[in-house]
Design a protein around this motif. Sequence first.
Motif, PDB file in Angstrom:
ATOM      1  N   THR A 160      -5.519  -0.361   1.923  1.00 36.85           N
ATOM      2  CA  THR A 160      -5.247  -1.782   2.120  1.00 36.85           C
ATOM      3  C   THR A 160      -6.220  -2.379   3.129  1.00 36.85           C
ATOM      4  OG1 THR A 160      -2.900  -1.458   1.637  1.00 36.85           O
ATOM      5  CG2 THR A 160      -3.506  -3.473   2.778  1.00 36.85           C
ATOM      6  N   TYR A 161      -6.838  -3.483   2.727  1.00 36.00           N
ATOM      7  CA  TYR A 161      -7.766  -4.210   3.585  1.00 36.00           C
ATOM      8  C   TYR A 161      -7.148  -5.568   3.921  1.00 36.00           C
ATOM      9  CZ  TYR A 161     -11.251  -0.707   2.396  1.00 36.00           C
ATOM     10  OH  TYR A 161     -11.938   0.482   2.236  1.00 36.00           O
ATOM     11  N   GLU A 162      -7.216  -5.939   5.189  1.00 40.34           N
ATOM     12  CA  GLU A 162      -6.570  -7.158   5.677  1.00 40.34           C
ATOM     13  C   GLU A 162      -7.609  -8.200   6.057  1.00 40.34           C
ATOM     14  OE1 GLU A 162      -3.009  -7.493   8.682  1.00 40.34           O
ATOM     15  OE2 GLU A 162      -4.901  -7.456   9.815  1.00 40.34           O
ATOM     16  N   THR A 184      -3.716  -9.535   2.327  1.00 35.78           N
ATOM     17  CA  THR A 184      -4.254  -8.196   2.115  1.00 35.78           C
ATOM     18  C   THR A 184      -4.675  -7.995   0.665  1.00 35.78           C
ATOM     19  OG1 THR A 184      -2.046  -7.278   1.669  1.00 35.78           O
ATOM     20  CG2 THR A 184      -2.837  -7.205   3.952  1.00 35.78           C
ATOM     21  N   ASP A 229      -5.746  -4.518  -1.985  1.00 36.74           N
ATOM     22  CA  ASP A 229      -5.768  -3.058  -2.114  1.00 36.74           C
ATOM     23  C   ASP A 229      -6.946  -2.608  -2.970  1.00 36.74           C
ATOM     24  OD1 ASP A 229      -3.463  -2.626  -0.606  1.00 36.74           O
ATOM     25  OD2 ASP A 229      -2.170  -2.981  -2.334  1.00 36.74           O
TER      26      ASP A 229
END
Length: 313
Positions: free
Chosen positions: A194-196, A209, A211
Amino acid sequence: MSVCRNLSTFSTCAALSLWILFVVAWPVQSQLGSENKVMDNITVRQGETVLLRCEQGDTVTHTAWLNRSSILYAGEDKWSVDTRVSLVALNQMEFTIKIENVDMADEGLYVCTVQTSTRPRTTSVYILVQVPPKIINLSREIVVNEGSNVTLMCQASGKPEPSISWNFLSNSEDLASEEELLKISSISRQGAGTYECTAVNGIGTDVQTVDITVNYAPTITEGRDIGATLGQKGVLECEASAVPEADFEWYKDDRRIFNGLNGMELVSTGALSKLTFFNVSDGDFGNYTCLAINKLGSSNTSFLLYSQFRMAT
């Protein structure tokens, strides 16, 4: 105090309207005399209410609030069709109106025009609208093969213009960026997760976010030789890391083993496959091969089921 109220003819009302428009058309620079005033900017957040106040006097005959070329109020008469605009006070001391639920379209110059017995005067104020950030364009969930180049996009609106930052939430590695685009070269399986994206402009914060799923070929990570006793139970285990999850096949020499063959049970769940012998016989001892397969490739390893004598009691 109404502009057109108590005026006997329509032509008089029309003439007054032309006077108001003429005053608004004056360049701001020409209104900076002793009877004209420019107030400090009013800064308001989107969704809030703003009050516009204009000083009056005993000699005032007509007064109006205007937004650029639009008349909002002429005395007590509301000219604006906007339901958010309303009159707060109109007396010898002040002429105050309010605008509720302010939006970006409300930003701009507002002018209060006052006609006295001697000459017109104006009060000018500029409304600045601040808007909290909102992420308007974010990459959707991404599925890629290991080794691919990946670019994530995050764009946000707001005023002042928001700053963008990225963080990787699924790994302890320090991966951060302060750009709209986050570029990852030759992504590995450790880059899955997961990247925020965070947008900040001092007025507020918006966080969303995305994914990333990284597909890779199976790698057998667990398995060992097992000793078994005749007539007893024996279990061979094979564990493989893979995305998508691997399918398992078992072989003894060149012969594939199926569930139920010779009393053996073959069960595969997720990343683990088990080959169980419920009543080990001499014919069960030997080398076994576990093959893990998905659409990207395969991996195999061999295990030995060997004889382990029961100690006498």
